[in-house]
Design a protein around this motif. Structure first.
Motif, PDB file in Angstrom:
ATOM      1  N   TRP B 157       0.870  -1.302   0.020  1.00 40.72           N
ATOM      2  CA  TRP B 157      -0.011   0.048   0.109  1.00 40.72           C
ATOM      3  C   TRP B 157       0.766   1.294  -0.057  1.00 40.72           C
ATOM      4  O   TRP B 157       0.456   2.309  -0.636  1.00 40.72           O
ATOM      5  N   ARG B 158       2.051   1.149   0.668  1.00 42.19           N
ATOM      6  CA  ARG B 158       2.832   2.591   0.811  1.00 42.19           C
ATOM      7  C   ARG B 158       3.709   2.764  -0.376  1.00 42.19           C
ATOM      8  O   ARG B 158       4.206   3.919  -0.244  1.00 42.19           O
ATOM      9  N   GLU B 163       0.409  -0.068  -4.715  1.00 46.39           N
ATOM     10  CA  GLU B 163      -0.740   0.351  -4.866  1.00 46.39           C
ATOM     11  C   GLU B 163      -1.451   0.187  -6.154  1.00 46.39           C
ATOM     12  O   GLU B 163      -2.824  -0.410  -6.223  1.00 46.39           O
ATOM     13  N   ASN B 167      -4.884  -2.064  -6.755  1.00 47.71           N
ATOM     14  CA  ASN B 167      -5.978  -1.523  -7.468  1.00 47.71           C
ATOM     15  C   ASN B 167      -6.452  -2.406  -8.635  1.00 47.71           C
ATOM     16  O   ASN B 167      -7.484  -2.295  -9.208  1.00 47.71           O
ATOM     17  N   PRO B 174      -6.560   0.019  -1.443  1.00 46.64           N
ATOM     18  CA  PRO B 174      -5.879   0.840  -0.416  1.00 46.64           C
ATOM     19  C   PRO B 174      -6.377   1.816   0.455  1.00 46.64           C
ATOM     20  O   PRO B 174      -6.262   1.851   1.569  1.00 46.64           O
ATOM     21  N   ASN B 178      -6.164   1.841   4.549  1.00 47.36           N
ATOM     22  CA  ASN B 178      -6.154   3.133   5.236  1.00 47.36           C
ATOM     23  C   ASN B 178      -6.935   3.110   6.461  1.00 47.36           C
ATOM     24  O   ASN B 178      -6.745   3.558   7.554  1.00 47.36           O
TER      25      ASN B 178
ATOM     26  N   SER C  37       0.054   8.488  -5.160  1.00 42.90           N
ATOM     27  CA  SER C  37      -1.486   8.900  -4.606  1.00 42.90           C
ATOM     28  C   SER C  37      -1.093   9.965  -3.587  1.00 42.90           C
ATOM     29  O   SER C  37      -0.071   9.685  -2.738  1.00 42.90           O
ATOM     30  N   SER C  39      -2.493  10.562   0.422  1.00 42.15           N
ATOM     31  CA  SER C  39      -3.212  10.121   1.430  1.00 42.15           C
ATOM     32  C   SER C  39      -4.101  11.153   2.225  1.00 42.15           C
ATOM     33  O   SER C  39      -3.670  12.282   2.009  1.00 42.15           O
ATOM     34  N   SER C 250       9.419   1.371  -4.325  1.00 49.87           N
ATOM     35  CA  SER C 250       8.507   0.212  -5.075  1.00 49.87           C
ATOM     36  C   SER C 250       9.381  -1.164  -5.422  1.00 49.87           C
ATOM     37  O   SER C 250       8.936  -2.099  -4.816  1.00 49.87           O
TER      38      SER C 250
END
Lengths: 212, 220, 277
Positions: B157-158, B163, B167, B174, B178, C37, C39, C250
């Motif tokens: 997720w981070r 991510e 998806n 995601p 959270n 993205s 948060s 990543s």
């Protein structure tokens, strides 16, 4: 890039690589870097404390600012060094007690007022709010999680019966949180490595073209 | 005397700070007194850092004198201590190399030696955590499996690529992570730990002020 | 004879280190630029700073050691950029003795030059004083009493920007960048005691804890580790080192997940093999 800049980059690169070399195995370059690092860390404090504390907070206000009474913390500070002499080391307790007492005085209410109360307050949420079912469910999860975590860390009574079941639920919650911690920790450690590799590739290897 | 004096000092200094919590800091005598004590504690505490430095010099000096194992490296520790300390104590009016400002020896040693070394020391942990993930992160029990699954989900997720991978699954994974992991179970546990630790710190503070807790004084 | 999985379990750790090293180096040479993205925690932090009145005074706190600079310094840089872009006055200070006063000096000086800001009128570096609890509590009554001079030794009374600043009452926001528990004391002493709104940018290791403070409304938002810094870089539309680092993150994260999976397959396969024997 000037000669001195290249020299500085090479100094940084040498010590960076010397410390990384420990990953392969312990060696004299690593030991040298490690000991220099320890020495610099200790030596760094001297100038900082001398300047920001002894001069700015003690000497100048006492001698030039008319705050003569600052000789009291000055003496208390010097008493700290009594620890170096076993016969008189007990004198340093007075200084230590002053630091501990004052810090405890600040902590006593700021911990309750600044941490315990706001955290408890935000746990006690009304379930029938405008945010709908999902928010209510989350609020219930949080209440169960907080209570079961607190019970898990409550060691004064044996974790048996209802207390045991709740503590067990607490462990599940704690495992999820620690898992999240691990995930985040990986990111943190990798970030630091990225910083060093970035230096080695962009600055150090980048300096090769200037040299050769 | 050896115990009574420190206990009395801790009690008085603590009580003044506690009482000041209920008074206006700027307009009352108690407020002024507590402010003075705060300034004092900054001064006294500063000396503890100097004491630590003196201890390091003593330990390393003794090792060098007795030619203990690795004494040559300890000699470098001593040289580094003095190389950083002495120029920083000399007045910058004598030379721009002295003092703590940019361009001084002190600043140079920090920027080009100490900072990169400190950063590298911590950067090596990335390798160790990877090795630990491979060797020790096992789904040995239900609890460990829960930890492992959460860690994997958060790791995915981070990061952007993770991510994008999450998806691919239906249901906005995601956001679920959270909301329910970070702001749900994790928040609850952290809150429990914060409340527990703060209550512990407050009660320990009370014990110190009242003189019940004396272990910080050491023996003798 | 030792099976394949047994051998895999006992593999020399240095092969693992080598793979990690390669995973960090390769994306440097071949950038992938995956979209990052933002948060909700970073968004609310940005919104709170954006909502500050122009020309207000903000404390930008450098509570981090050089060891975590790769994570924290991008946050301090984007924070200073956002604040200067709003013409906010910045007071920098630190509770960390190792290098933080110099780091505060160099970061603010660099960003100030980008925005044409001047020392003494637009920003001030108070530097370091020992004892965070005493320092934070003491500034509630008088900042000058705790920091009689700035980092370079100039008395605060001679610095124009500090003329109208006495204590926290004149501070509109605290932008805390931290790699240690001092952030807790800013929350419990300054936010709770004096009502100064604050946001925390912290290392990834600390981040899970601070969700509790965001949830309780004690901090307006959270920047967690390099991802948090990258999110803020996107929000102020200035991609920097944190954003660039996310590609590498990543790849390394996927590598570590692969390590976990292979390690577990090896563990279970090895266990089955041992049972049979």
């Amino acid at each position: 890039m000037s000669g001195i800049e290249i020299f500085q980059i090479w100094v940084m690169a040498f010590f960076t690589l010397a410390l990384f070399s420990f990953l392969y195995k312990d060696n004299p370059a690593y030991k040298l870097a490690e000991h220099i690092f320890a020495g610099l860390t200790a030596g760094y404090q001297v100038g900082l404390i001398w300047d920001t504390i002894v001069i700015q907070k003690l000497w100048d206000p006492m001698i030039y600012g008319g705050k003569w009474w600052l000789f009291i913390p000055g003496i208390l500070g010097f008493l700290m060094f009594a620890r170096l002499f076993p016969k008189y080391s007990w004198l340093s307790r007075v200084s230590l007690a002053f630091v501990m007492g004052t810090t405890a005085g600040i902590f006593l209410f700021t911990q309750l007022h600044g941490l315990v109360l706001p955290q408890m307050q935000s746990t006690m949420l009304a379930l029938g709010g405008e945010d709908g079912f999902a928010a209510a469910l989350l609020a219930v999860v949080v209440v169960i999680g907080v209570i079961s975590t607190l019970i898990y860390f409550y060691f004064s009574k044996e974790h048996a019966g209802v207390l045991g079941v709740t503590a067990r639920v607490g462990i599940w919650f704690i495992m999820i949180s620690f898992g999240a911690h691990f995930g985040y920790t990986v990111m943190g450690r990798v970030s630091l490595l990225i910083g060093r590799v970035q230096f080695l590739i962009e600055d150090w290897i980048g300096s090769f073209s200037q040299m050769f | 005397m050896r115990t009574a004096a420190p206990v009395a000092v801790a009690f008085l200094s603590g009580v003044i700070l506690v009482i000041s919590f209920f008074f206006n800091e700027e307009k009352t005598v108690v407020g002024g007194l507590s402010q003075e004590l705060l300034n004092w504690v900054i001064i006294v505490g500063g000396f503890t850092l100097l004491l630590g430095m003196v201890s390091i010099i003593r330990v390393n000096w003794a090792a060098v004198q007795r030619r203990k194992e690795n004494w040559i490296y300890r000699l470098f520790t001593l040289i580094a201590i003095f190389a950083a300390a002495i120029p920083s104590l000399l007045p910058p009016s004598w030379s721009p190399l002295f003092g703590r400002a940019e361009g001084s020896i002190y600043d140079w040693l920090f920027v080009y030696l100490q900072a990169p070394m400190m950063a590298t020391m911590f950067a090596t942990l990335a390798f160790y955590i990877a090795s630990a993930a491979y060797r020790a992160f096992r789904a040995r029990s239900a609890d460990a499996t829960l930890l492992l699954i959460t860690a994997t989900l958060v790791m995915l997720w981070r990061v952007p690529m993770g991510e994008a991978f999450l998806n691919l699954f239906p249901g906005d994974v995601p956001n679920i992570i959270n909301d329910y992991i970070m702001n749900g179970a994790n928040l609850a546990v952290q809150r429990g730990i914060i409340i527990g630790a703060a209550l512990g710190a407050a009660s320990m503070s009370l014990r110190i002020i009242l003189g019940i807790e004396r272990t910080y004084m050491g023996k003798g | 004879m030792m099976g394949f999985w047994d051998r895999m379990e006992k593999i020399d750790r240095r092969w693992i280190y080598l793979l990690v090293g390669l995973a960090v180096i390769v994306p440097f040479l071949i950038p992938m630029k995956f979209p990052v993205s933002v948060s909700p925690e970073a968004r609310s932090f940005y919104d709170a700073v954006e909502a500050l009145p122009d020309s207000c005074t903000v404390m930008l706190v450098f509570d981090y050691y050089p060891s975590t600079m790769a994570e924290t310094e991008p946050m301090a840089i984007v924070g200073a950029r956002h604040l200067f872009s709003k013409d906010c006055k910045i007071i920098t200070l630190t509770n960390i003795p190792y290098g933080a006063p110099s780091m505060a000096e160099s970061v603010t000086r660099m960003v100030a030059a980008e925005y044409g800001k001047e020392y003494g009128t637009d920003y001030v570096n108070l530097g370091y004083k020992y004892g965070y609890t005493a320092v934070l509590k003491g500034m509630g009554m008088s900042i000058e009493d705790i920091f009689p001079t700035d980092n370079s030794g100039t008395p605060l009374s001679e610095i124009p920007m500090m003329d109208s600043i006495v204590n926290y009452e004149q501070i509109s926001f605290v932008f805390e960048v931290a790699d240690n528990a001092t952030a807790d004391y800013w929350i419990s002493i300054v936010n709770a005691g004096y009502g100064v709104p604050m946001g925390v940018g912290c290392t990834a290791v600390m981040a899970p804890k601070y969700y509790a403070f965001v949830g309780a409304g004690q901090i307006v938002g959270l920047l967690g580790g390099m991802k948090g810094a990258a999110e803020y870089e996107i929000l102020i539309e200035q991609e920097g080192t944190a954003f660039r680092g996310m590609d590498i993150q990543s790849l390394v994260h996927f590598l570590i997940i692969a390590f976990v999976v292979i390690g577990n397959i090896g563990y279970f396969a090895g266990r089955r093999h041992r049972r049979k024997v």
